[in-house]
Design a protein around this motif. Sequence first.
Motif, mmCIF file in Angstrom:
data_model
loop_
_atom_site.group_PDB
_atom_site.id
_atom_site.type_symbol
_atom_site.label_atom_id
_atom_site.label_comp_id
_atom_site.label_asym_id
_atom_site.label_seq_id
_atom_site.Cartn_x
_atom_site.Cartn_y
_atom_site.Cartn_z
ATOM 1 N N ARG A 81 -8.735 -1.982 5.224
ATOM 2 C CA ARG A 81 -7.979 -0.834 4.485
ATOM 3 C C ARG A 81 -7.704 -1.170 2.993
ATOM 4 N N ARG A 82 -7.856 -2.118 2.516
ATOM 5 C CA ARG A 82 -7.807 -2.352 1.175
ATOM 6 C C ARG A 82 -8.984 -2.398 0.353
ATOM 7 N N PRO A 101 -0.941 2.041 5.494
ATOM 8 C CA PRO A 101 -0.901 0.745 5.717
ATOM 9 C C PRO A 101 -0.231 0.473 7.298
ATOM 10 N N GLY A 108 0.642 -1.283 0.049
ATOM 11 C CA GLY A 108 -0.027 0.130 0.127
ATOM 12 C C GLY A 108 0.892 1.206 0.039
ATOM 13 N N ARG A 134 -10.473 3.135 2.689
ATOM 14 C CA ARG A 134 -9.342 3.424 1.705
ATOM 15 C C ARG A 134 -8.542 4.676 2.372
#
Length: 396
Positions: free
Chosen positions: A156-157, A165, A78, A161
């Motif tokens: 998070r992915r 990371p 990320g 968003r």
Amino acid sequence: MASHYIFTSESVSAGHPDKLCDQISDALVGHYLRQDPFASVVAECAVSTGILFVSVKVAADAVVDIPNTAREIILDVGYDQGAFNGRTCTVMTSLSEMNGLRPRFDETTLDEEGLSQLTAQENVTLFGYACMHTPDLAPLPLWCAHRLMRQYDGVRRKTLRYLAPDAKCQVGIAFSGRMPRRIDSITLLASQQDSRVSLATLHTDLIEQVIRPAFADQPFAPDERTRIQINPEGAVFEGGPALHAGLTGRKNGVDTYGGFSRQSSAALSGKDPTRIDRIGAYAARHAAKNIVAAGLAEQCEVQLSYSIGIAEPVSVRVETYGTGRLDDDTLTDRVARHFDFRPGGIIRRLRLRQLATMCHGDLYRRLAVYGHVGRSDLDLPWEATDEAEALQSWIS
């Protein structure tokens, strides 16, 4: 030991700088071993703002694009914007050959005498541990912390968003009479990429999309008395290598037992299957887990010590903390005779040459996050309870 106490363990996300280094190091090991299962390789990384340094020592019939592999992992984790970016960061490499320094062998073709000639290449003391806290026979504090970090990386992915990371958490478990009773506290530290998102929104999102889902349908979950802290010192923007440096092998507690048991004196990531300081820890976990799975103890720690130039461990010790159905001296003697703890014996028994081809060739990198033990999501040979039935005969 006190009858009532709190024990805490920490886990970190895939984007934590130390874990980023572990993933790159183990991915490189996997790349070499997929091309040459008999490769000898040690890979280590250091990362800071705008720069990654990779050191690889190898003897292999293989070619690996080290800088490109590193950049692919950085971007996949990320880090594609800001002060540390996989496209723009400097990647420095040091590659050296170590041909002749380590024996090249196929343990499946060796007889007993041949296996005994494959000696330890390091002086090291290793520990394996298992207990009845969880279905994976792993300590509950770290098991809970890993669940939180896996959930964090997932949302998070996909949905949150704005999160960066880099994250870490600590889970405190209340114990009574050796057994876990409830989740006492959760501390979650998360970094974000969007400064427009308020701390209040972050707090709500992490409770609703990380903490609650992580413990849904689990026997242990936060209750009304659980203390939950999210970024208690305020917002953290970007995080990662731009904020703090990372090194391969610095999160031994996260990789093993979260401090609940003693941890081995050497790091695990970045080493091929001939390295006793890695595979000895796996062998010790395998023995400890099978002892608990066989009903021989409620918790068990297996200690192995090796000296350079000697195949057999110079010390084997089993500790069951008063929970064993046999005394510890008897268990120690039987474990030492039942399990082959020689380096070649471990590689052959646990089929460690095959690891690089598992999980679509991505197993080594996947091992580098969420722990090397207690992994029901990976078909790891040292997590199998294949010896439990045989060990049950000791108490029949």
